[in-house]
Design a protein around this motif. Sequence first.
Motif, PDB file in Angstrom:
ATOM      1  N   LYS A 199       9.718  35.294 -40.997  1.00 30.55           N
ATOM      2  CA  LYS A 199      10.734  36.380 -41.586  1.00 30.55           C
ATOM      3  C   LYS A 199      10.375  36.668 -42.881  1.00 30.55           C
ATOM      4  O   LYS A 199      10.530  37.701 -43.380  1.00 30.55           O
ATOM      5  CB  LYS A 199      12.321  35.940 -41.361  1.00 30.55           C
ATOM      6  CG  LYS A 199      13.125  37.069 -41.743  1.00 30.55           C
ATOM      7  CD  LYS A 199      14.610  36.681 -41.303  1.00 30.55           C
ATOM      8  CE  LYS A 199      15.440  38.030 -41.449  1.00 30.55           C
ATOM      9  NZ  LYS A 199      16.927  37.486 -41.137  1.00 30.55           N
ATOM     10  N   ARG A 200      10.154  35.624 -43.676  1.00 29.08           N
ATOM     11  CA  ARG A 200      10.117  35.689 -45.177  1.00 29.08           C
ATOM     12  C   ARG A 200       8.567  36.441 -45.378  1.00 29.08           C
ATOM     13  O   ARG A 200       8.340  37.322 -46.170  1.00 29.08           O
ATOM     14  CB  ARG A 200       9.743  34.092 -45.694  1.00 29.08           C
ATOM     15  CG  ARG A 200       9.288  34.290 -47.180  1.00 29.08           C
ATOM     16  CD  ARG A 200       9.525  33.183 -48.029  1.00 29.08           C
ATOM     17  NE  ARG A 200       8.735  31.934 -47.183  1.00 29.08           N
ATOM     18  CZ  ARG A 200       7.448  31.791 -47.587  1.00 29.08           C
ATOM     19  NH1 ARG A 200       6.780  32.702 -48.517  1.00 29.08           N
ATOM     20  NH2 ARG A 200       6.647  31.098 -47.003  1.00 29.08           N
ATOM     21  N   ASP A 256       7.058  28.329 -38.721  1.00 29.99           N
ATOM     22  CA  ASP A 256       8.514  28.740 -37.767  1.00 29.99           C
ATOM     23  C   ASP A 256       9.129  30.003 -38.122  1.00 29.99           C
ATOM     24  O   ASP A 256       8.313  30.885 -38.887  1.00 29.99           O
ATOM     25  CB  ASP A 256       9.399  27.603 -38.283  1.00 29.99           C
ATOM     26  CG  ASP A 256       9.645  27.744 -39.812  1.00 29.99           C
ATOM     27  OD1 ASP A 256       9.618  28.700 -40.556  1.00 29.99           O
ATOM     28  OD2 ASP A 256      10.228  26.458 -40.237  1.00 29.99           O
ATOM     29  N   ASP A 257      10.222  30.120 -37.482  1.00 35.67           N
ATOM     30  CA  ASP A 257      10.949  31.384 -37.544  1.00 35.67           C
ATOM     31  C   ASP A 257      11.389  31.861 -39.109  1.00 35.67           C
ATOM     32  O   ASP A 257      11.299  33.148 -39.461  1.00 35.67           O
ATOM     33  CB  ASP A 257      12.022  31.544 -37.124  1.00 35.67           C
ATOM     34  CG  ASP A 257      11.873  31.526 -35.291  1.00 35.67           C
ATOM     35  OD1 ASP A 257      10.984  31.819 -34.945  1.00 35.67           O
ATOM     36  OD2 ASP A 257      12.868  31.313 -34.569  1.00 35.67           O
ATOM     37  N   GLY A 258      11.744  30.880 -39.903  1.00 42.49           N
ATOM     38  CA  GLY A 258      11.965  31.096 -41.375  1.00 42.49           C
ATOM     39  C   GLY A 258      10.718  31.835 -42.305  1.00 42.49           C
ATOM     40  O   GLY A 258      10.793  32.521 -42.899  1.00 42.49           O
ATOM     41  N   MET A 292      11.062  40.903 -41.321  1.00 44.27           N
ATOM     42  CA  MET A 292      11.669  40.631 -40.021  1.00 44.27           C
ATOM     43  C   MET A 292      11.508  39.566 -39.215  1.00 44.27           C
ATOM     44  O   MET A 292      10.675  38.794 -39.399  1.00 44.27           O
ATOM     45  CB  MET A 292      11.444  42.008 -39.186  1.00 44.27           C
ATOM     46  CG  MET A 292       9.671  41.986 -38.662  1.00 44.27           C
ATOM     47  SD  MET A 292       9.283  43.321 -37.807  1.00 44.27           S
ATOM     48  CE  MET A 292       9.341  44.658 -39.135  1.00 44.27           C
ATOM     49  N   SER A 293      12.533  39.458 -38.141  1.00 51.84           N
ATOM     50  CA  SER A 293      12.310  38.459 -37.300  1.00 51.84           C
ATOM     51  C   SER A 293      11.231  38.430 -36.492  1.00 51.84           C
ATOM     52  O   SER A 293      10.850  39.432 -36.308  1.00 51.84           O
ATOM     53  CB  SER A 293      13.778  38.093 -36.552  1.00 51.84           C
ATOM     54  OG  SER A 293      13.903  39.279 -35.592  1.00 51.84           O
ATOM     55  N   ARG A 294      10.780  37.207 -35.753  1.00 47.65           N
ATOM     56  CA  ARG A 294       9.897  37.158 -34.948  1.00 47.65           C
ATOM     57  C   ARG A 294      10.251  37.954 -33.784  1.00 47.65           C
ATOM     58  O   ARG A 294       9.396  38.604 -32.919  1.00 47.65           O
ATOM     59  CB  ARG A 294       9.344  35.672 -34.711  1.00 47.65           C
ATOM     60  CG  ARG A 294       7.998  35.687 -33.827  1.00 47.65           C
ATOM     61  CD  ARG A 294       7.890  34.352 -32.940  1.00 47.65           C
ATOM     62  NE  ARG A 294       8.414  33.385 -34.042  1.00 47.65           N
ATOM     63  CZ  ARG A 294       7.661  32.467 -34.679  1.00 47.65           C
ATOM     64  NH1 ARG A 294       6.432  32.768 -34.924  1.00 47.65           N
ATOM     65  NH2 ARG A 294       8.223  31.421 -35.648  1.00 47.65           N
ATOM     66  N   ARG A 295      11.524  37.744 -33.175  1.00 47.58           N
ATOM     67  CA  ARG A 295      11.786  38.721 -32.057  1.00 47.58           C
ATOM     68  C   ARG A 295      11.707  40.096 -32.164  1.00 47.58           C
ATOM     69  O   ARG A 295      11.339  40.597 -31.260  1.00 47.58           O
ATOM     70  CB  ARG A 295      13.469  38.196 -31.768  1.00 47.58           C
ATOM     71  CG  ARG A 295      14.066  38.895 -30.596  1.00 47.58           C
ATOM     72  CD  ARG A 295      15.295  38.586 -30.422  1.00 47.58           C
ATOM     73  NE  ARG A 295      16.248  38.831 -31.599  1.00 47.58           N
ATOM     74  CZ  ARG A 295      16.723  40.079 -31.695  1.00 47.58           C
ATOM     75  NH1 ARG A 295      16.467  41.023 -30.871  1.00 47.58           N
ATOM     76  NH2 ARG A 295      17.403  40.398 -32.923  1.00 47.58           N
ATOM     77  N   TYR A 330       1.637  32.057 -35.088  1.00 49.20           N
ATOM     78  CA  TYR A 330       2.949  32.638 -35.048  1.00 49.20           C
ATOM     79  C   TYR A 330       3.680  32.819 -33.630  1.00 49.20           C
ATOM     80  O   TYR A 330       4.852  32.899 -33.523  1.00 49.20           O
ATOM     81  CB  TYR A 330       2.893  34.087 -35.995  1.00 49.20           C
ATOM     82  CG  TYR A 330       2.654  33.940 -37.213  1.00 49.20           C
ATOM     83  CD1 TYR A 330       3.606  33.626 -38.141  1.00 49.20           C
ATOM     84  CD2 TYR A 330       1.210  34.304 -37.521  1.00 49.20           C
ATOM     85  CE1 TYR A 330       3.292  33.617 -39.413  1.00 49.20           C
ATOM     86  CE2 TYR A 330       1.083  34.071 -39.062  1.00 49.20           C
ATOM     87  CZ  TYR A 330       1.975  34.017 -39.846  1.00 49.20           C
ATOM     88  OH  TYR A 330       1.561  33.762 -41.102  1.00 49.20           O
TER      89      TYR A 330
END
Length: 294
Positions: free
Chosen positions: A73-74, A68-70, A78-81, A60
Amino acid sequence: MSSDSSSSSSDSVLDDMVIAITQEAINYLREEAQFSTSRTRQPALERDRLGAHECLVQDYFCENPLYDDGQFKRRFRMSRRIFIKISNDLAGEFPFFIQRESASHKVGFSGIQKCITTIRQLAYDTESDAWDEYLRMSSRMCRDSLENSVKAAYPTAWKGQHHRSDHDGPTLILQAVASQDLWIWQAYFGMADANNNIAVLVSSNLFDDVVDGVAPDTSFYANDVEYKYGYHLTDGIYPEWATLVKTLSCPDDEKKLHFKKKQESTRKDIERAFGVLKRDGLSSSSHRGYLKIK
């Protein structure tokens, strides 16, 4: 002479018996101690903490992660950022989230690992040891991570809203309705200082469905009289509402005394319902070792 000889012989036999019995008792206690030790003491698991951390980074958090980011988040809601920011902020403010080395020179879990297990427990409502195979974290460490994350996320400036002078920790007022089969039909939480048994009726949604005309049919007959709505058994502090059936403070005949006993005993259903929760834990299985009802 023979009497003395007989007496000393008896004493010798008695001494031998005492020594034999004592030795047997010592052997028994030793066997019990060894059996108890072998039964309760579990061998320590050598978890590859650094390997689990590296696997997590490759999945990750590296430059070209496997997911990936999607997908992140799933899985983590929440987003990786945002996750990285939360992890860095916790490590910067709370020593628990800093990776440290123990006295035996074992490297501890990283802040990312502790944050990952916290988010996974909250997002998926899992047992505290469900991520042992992937994160190499024990159930106790997962619970500690969750508890410290909750404490860190609860700002000091907000604590006064839920603290009272007569309680050591934060409190909430709970209005609940339970039936005799221990089914909790309604629960409302509010700030303790802003609500009491009377004010909580105004702020809660207990009678919203009745007012809006969408409540289920709870009509019943009593003494050949039809009552359109159900009723709730309460104590004497509640207001005089038709749907609230209160106890009698000073019954002056046998009939009223019988009603008082039945009303008060049936009203204990709510306490019985929460007694079951205290005994068996909350419905959320992952939080049984963490959440407590007081």
